[in-house]
Write an enzyme that holds these catalytic residues in place. Structure first.
Site, mmCIF file in Angstrom:
data_model
loop_
_atom_site.group_PDB
_atom_site.id
_atom_site.type_symbol
_atom_site.label_atom_id
_atom_site.label_comp_id
_atom_site.label_asym_id
_atom_site.label_seq_id
_atom_site.Cartn_x
_atom_site.Cartn_y
_atom_site.Cartn_z
ATOM 1 N N HIS A 257 0.821 -1.211 0.000
ATOM 2 C CA HIS A 257 0.000 0.000 0.000
ATOM 3 C C HIS A 257 0.852 1.256 0.000
ATOM 4 O O HIS A 257 0.488 2.265 -0.587
ATOM 5 C CB HIS A 257 -0.939 -0.011 1.197
ATOM 6 C CG HIS A 257 -2.013 -1.014 1.039
ATOM 7 N ND1 HIS A 257 -3.277 -0.682 0.642
ATOM 8 C CD2 HIS A 257 -1.986 -2.341 1.167
ATOM 9 C CE1 HIS A 257 -3.984 -1.789 0.548
ATOM 10 N NE2 HIS A 257 -3.223 -2.805 0.869
ATOM 11 N N CYS B 70 -7.468 -5.208 -19.581
ATOM 12 C CA CYS B 70 -7.088 -4.557 -18.324
ATOM 13 C C CYS B 70 -5.829 -5.160 -17.724
ATOM 14 O O CYS B 70 -5.431 -4.822 -16.627
ATOM 15 C CB CYS B 70 -8.239 -4.595 -17.323
ATOM 16 S SG CYS B 70 -8.670 -6.259 -16.816
ATOM 17 N N GLU C 22 -9.767 -14.504 -18.467
ATOM 18 C CA GLU C 22 -8.388 -14.697 -18.002
ATOM 19 C C GLU C 22 -8.048 -16.171 -17.813
ATOM 20 O O GLU C 22 -6.921 -16.523 -17.482
ATOM 21 C CB GLU C 22 -8.112 -13.890 -16.731
ATOM 22 C CG GLU C 22 -9.129 -14.043 -15.630
ATOM 23 C CD GLU C 22 -8.902 -13.077 -14.466
ATOM 24 O OE1 GLU C 22 -7.850 -12.425 -14.400
ATOM 25 O OE2 GLU C 22 -9.795 -12.988 -13.608
ATOM 26 N N ASP D 36 -3.260 -12.865 -16.012
ATOM 27 C CA ASP D 36 -3.582 -14.255 -15.702
ATOM 28 C C ASP D 36 -3.717 -15.102 -16.960
ATOM 29 O O ASP D 36 -3.323 -16.261 -16.978
ATOM 30 C CB ASP D 36 -4.887 -14.335 -14.890
ATOM 31 C CG ASP D 36 -4.617 -14.089 -13.413
ATOM 32 O OD1 ASP D 36 -3.612 -14.631 -12.904
ATOM 33 O OD2 ASP D 36 -5.392 -13.354 -12.776
HETATM 34 C C1 PEP Z 1 -5.263 -9.791 -15.026
HETATM 35 O O1 PEP Z 1 -5.227 -10.961 -14.633
HETATM 36 O O2 PEP Z 1 -4.796 -9.422 -16.114
HETATM 37 C C2 PEP Z 1 -5.884 -8.746 -14.183
HETATM 38 C C3 PEP Z 1 -6.050 -7.523 -14.621
HETATM 39 O O3 PEP Z 1 -6.231 -9.086 -12.915
HETATM 40 P P1 PEP Z 1 -5.190 -9.185 -11.694
HETATM 41 O O4 PEP Z 1 -3.869 -8.618 -12.163
HETATM 42 O O5 PEP Z 1 -5.806 -8.420 -10.577
HETATM 43 O O6 PEP Z 1 -5.159 -10.670 -11.458
HETATM 44 MG MG MG Z 2 -6.422 -11.588 -12.958
#
Ligand code: PEP
Ligand code: MG
Length: 593
Positions: free
Chosen positions: A193, A506, A435, A459
């Site tokens: 954090h 994302c 993912e 992921d």
């Molecule tokens: C991903 O898996 O690309 C994602 C955006 O989620 P996180 O990084 O939170 O697993």
């Molecule tokens: Mg993810």
């Protein structure tokens, strides 16, 4: 003067130079000082006064943090006040003074050792970490025992803060945009954090330096290079000049990039794209907006749980979501439901350790097993959606049945809210993360059931290539440009375009210039990323023709390896639109996987 160069983890880019400030560390006494019988009441009084002062301090700090960062951030001090109020703790301290006829310092030192041993014995990592909260409270009391209390003065002049470890709340209190030039810490990593907060405040920071607090003395000159993860103690003039030049170059480049925040998000041939922000704390929304984010593409809601000692209530959730929805309006806010389980264990519940957490009861699997918790979160998201700009995103979908179950619960929660007369957006979009490779292969079928999809490349790559995204031994195999990966992503984007549904990326691929251009070429228009990378990606996409990106992207399908693809994309961009990479490219922090 000795020059020392230390390597750590650069968690917030930029270069800071200035004098070191080391907040006073309390070292508990190891000496048991005995007092005369008639001095025992005085010691008890000293203890009580110190407890009172600590209570006042904490209440004041709590208010300060609340004003500066909102109610969520001040919660930790609420917890500290509760620790302080614990009658067993106070009775234990008094008993040591009375029975051992010892000074109050000794009672606190003994209590600290006892708690340390107790916490060390706990199996759960999260609870073991909590020992620092108890130690923090005891240290405050210890410091307050000094009658002519030499109050730690609030720093007056700009400084580089050097600390062993900062609790998130301490970080919130000590880090200031005006006075903290940079931060260097023994502990901490990329996703701590403190790191997130330093990034939000634009303070260059290097963490995980192990023993910087022992290597540097107050007032010594320090350079913190948050971009390359280096700290230099007592640099000679030539090194100072070198870093001064690097700093100016970086800052100029930053200013240049920031100007893009106000410019239109469209390519040279006028194709519109949308940069959005991935955020983890509500405090990051301001930074995201200033960087040019057009909404939040991913709010990782697990941080709401990780920041609390107890489970968040519906109101806790609601307050945060409503704050985000209002702050981002009219842009959308995409709230991802809890992505926890496995290695990120929920401290408030007794979750069993799993042998293979990445493949275990994660995310939606956990939510479907813990429906009460899931419903609380869904209710809060729905209530916050009344303004019409909230979207809901479900992580780690593997098969269609999970989508159907989520939808059933979602509809039921909506019915419940309607019965209660609670307002919400009847048209709130429901999306899923793509993912897990199986979901990617089924994208066309999944799309029939949802309003949008979001590709989590972090992921998706780890599961598709069978490479642990957090394991240093195999990072050489973690390849976003792997031909299999880009073909898969392309097919998912195409499925969404065919179904005329929104598709977002994302994962970190959206934040890297060549891969963002490749995604644009495959038809992607919404890119969600850590806010600090938005200006760079926006500038890159504004410097290229979409037509060119499409041509480059199609050509990559003929190539055989990640290296060939990455080189091809980079060279083609350099050849056709060199301005994409112009200025300070080497100074940029690279997104983490
Ligand atoms: C991903 O898996 O690309 C994602 C955006 O989620 P996180 O990084 O939170 O697993
Ligand atoms: Mg993810």
């Amino acid at each position: 003067m000795d020059i020392t160069r230390l390597r750590g983890i650069g968690v917030s880019p930029g270069i800071a130079m200035g004098e070191a400030l080391l907040p006073r560390r309390v070292i508990f006494t190891s000496r048991k000082e005995i007092v005369a019988d008639d001095q025992v009441p005085d010691e008890l009084k000293r203890l009580r006064q110190a407890l009172d002062r600590t209570r006042d301090d904490l209440a004041r700090i709590k208010e300060g943090v609340r004003e500066k960062l909102g109610p969520d951030s001040s919660l930790i001090f609420e917890a500290h006040l509760l620790i302080l109020e614990d009658p067993a703790l106070v009775a234990g301290l008094e008993a040591v003074i009375r029975e051992e006829k010892a000074r109050a310092e000794w009672a606190l030192s003994k209590a600290n050792t006892r708690f340390e041993q107790l916490f060390e014995a706990l199996a759960d990592e999260y609870f073991r970490q909590r020992k620092s909260d108890v130690a923090d409270v005891l240290k405050r009391v210890y410091r307050n025992l000094e009658t002519k209390r030499e109050k730690e003065k609030a720093p007056q002049k700009p400084h580089v803060l050097i600390a062993h470890e900062l609790l998130p709340s301490e970080a919130a209190l000590r880090l200031s945009r005006e006075l903290t030039l940079g931060l260097a810490m023994d502990m901490g990593g990329q996703t701590s954090h403190t790191a997130i907060l330093a990034r939000s405040l634009g303070i260059p920071a290097v963490l995980g330096l192990r023993d910087i607090t022992r290597q540097v003395r107050e007032g010594e000159f320090i350079i913190v290079d948050g971009t390359d993860g280096e700290v230099i103690i007592n640099p000679p003039p030539a090194v100072r000049r070198e870093f001064q030049a690097k700093k100016e170059k970086y800052e100029n480049y930053g200013r240049e990039l920031q100007k893009t925040a106000k410019l239109k998000s469209e390519t040279l041939d006028r194709v519109r794209f949308i940069p959005q922000a991935n955020i983890e704390l509500p405090e990051e929304l301001g930074l995201a907006t200033s960087m040019g984010a057009e909404g939040v593409g991913l709010f990782r809601s697990e941080f709401i749980y990780l920041r609390r000692e107890s489970l968040p209530t519906e109101e806790d959730h609601f307050e945060i979501y409503a704050h985000l929805a209002k702050g981002a309006h009219p842009h959308p806010v995409t709230i991802r439901t809890l992505d926890i389980g496995g290695e990120k264990s929920l401290p408030q519940l007794n979750i069993e350790k799993e042998p293979n957490p990445a493949l275990g009861l994660r995310a939606v699997r956990f939510s479907l097993r813990n429906r009460d918790l899931f419903r609380i979160q869904l209710r809060a998201i729905l209530r916050a959606s009344a303004g019409g700009n909230v979207r809901i995103l479900v992580p780690m979908i593997t098969e269609i049945d999970e989508v159907l179950q989520v939808k059933e619960i979602f509809e039921d929660v909506k019915r419940e809210l309607r019965r209660k007369g609670e307002a919400f957006d009847e048209k709130i979009p429901l999306g899923i993360m793509i993912e897990v490779p199986a979901a990617a292969a089924l994208a066309d079928i999944m799309l029939r059931e949802v309003d949008f999809i979001s590709i989590g490349t972090n992921d998706l790559i780890q599961y598709y290539l069978a490479v642990d995204r957090a394991n240093d031994f195999v990072t050489y195999l973690y390849k976003p440009f792997h031909p299999a990966v880009i073909r898969l992503i392309r097919s998912v984007i195409h499925a969404a375009l065919k179904a005329e549904k929104d598709v977002v990326v994302c994962g970190e691929m959206a934040a890297d210039t060549p891969s963002a251009i490749l995604l644009l070429g495959f038809g992607l228009r919404t890119f969600s990323m850590n806010p600090i990378f938005i200006p760079r990606v926006k500038k890159a996409l504004r410097s290229i023709e979409c037509r060119t990106a499409e041509k480059i992207a199609e050509e990559t399908l003929k190539l055989r390896s990640a290296q060939e693809i990455e080189e091809y994309v980079t060279e083609e961009i350099l050849l056709r639109h060199p301005q994409v990479f112009l200025t300070g490219q080497t100074l940029e922090a690279q997104p983490k996987k």
